[in-house]
Design a protein around this motif. Sequence first.
Motif, mmCIF file in Angstrom:
data_model
loop_
_atom_site.group_PDB
_atom_site.id
_atom_site.type_symbol
_atom_site.label_atom_id
_atom_site.label_comp_id
_atom_site.label_asym_id
_atom_site.label_seq_id
_atom_site.Cartn_x
_atom_site.Cartn_y
_atom_site.Cartn_z
ATOM 1 N N LYS A 67 0.859 -1.182 0.000
ATOM 2 C CA LYS A 67 0.000 0.000 0.000
ATOM 3 C C LYS A 67 0.888 1.223 0.000
ATOM 4 O O LYS A 67 1.968 1.225 0.600
ATOM 5 C CB LYS A 67 -0.927 -0.005 1.210
ATOM 6 C CG LYS A 67 -1.950 -1.102 1.149
ATOM 7 C CD LYS A 67 -2.976 -0.987 2.242
ATOM 8 C CE LYS A 67 -3.961 -2.133 2.046
ATOM 9 N NZ LYS A 67 -4.767 -2.395 3.182
ATOM 10 N N ILE A 68 0.422 2.258 -0.647
ATOM 11 C CA ILE A 68 1.195 3.490 -0.742
ATOM 12 C C ILE A 68 1.387 4.071 0.654
ATOM 13 O O ILE A 68 0.445 4.185 1.440
ATOM 14 C CB ILE A 68 0.490 4.499 -1.672
ATOM 15 C CG1 ILE A 68 0.435 3.930 -3.078
ATOM 16 C CG2 ILE A 68 1.191 5.849 -1.652
ATOM 17 C CD1 ILE A 68 -0.349 4.752 -4.059
ATOM 18 N N GLY A 69 2.630 4.423 0.955
ATOM 19 C CA GLY A 69 2.935 5.017 2.254
ATOM 20 C C GLY A 69 3.275 4.017 3.333
ATOM 21 O O GLY A 69 3.564 4.407 4.459
ATOM 22 N N ARG A 70 3.234 2.711 3.008
ATOM 23 C CA ARG A 70 3.563 1.665 3.981
ATOM 24 C C ARG A 70 4.587 0.719 3.392
ATOM 25 O O ARG A 70 4.664 0.545 2.179
ATOM 26 C CB ARG A 70 2.316 0.855 4.333
ATOM 27 C CG ARG A 70 1.373 1.576 5.254
ATOM 28 C CD ARG A 70 0.217 0.711 5.715
ATOM 29 N NE ARG A 70 0.509 -0.716 5.684
ATOM 30 C CZ ARG A 70 -0.420 -1.658 5.536
ATOM 31 N NH1 ARG A 70 -1.676 -1.322 5.409
ATOM 32 N NH2 ARG A 70 -0.092 -2.920 5.532
#
Length: 107
Positions: A61-64
């Motif tokens: 996931k974006i940002g993780r």
Amino acid sequence: MISSSVVSIILVAAGVTWLPRVLPFLLTQGKSLPTGVIKFLRFLPLTIIFALTLSSLVDEKIGRLPSFLLVESLAVVPTFWIVVKSKNILLAVLVGILSTAILRFFF
């Protein structure tokens, strides 16, 4: 009624899909490939299967940071064991599906 533009788009899409699959066979028909190319091509199925397997085991996931999915990671173990022991892809697919279903029932 289907318009001529829809038929044209379908035919162009079919050609674009068909051409890259058939063109290599037509270009190499009756010719031998260099040894290095043959060695490279032998590894392609293995790398494609590995990439597909790894992408289904990881949740990104974006940002993780990516994390491994528990059920899918556990289902890989019996599936891989079946592949190594039997060399039967169909059996391995069935074991993978059943393993995933059973694990999802409990998790």
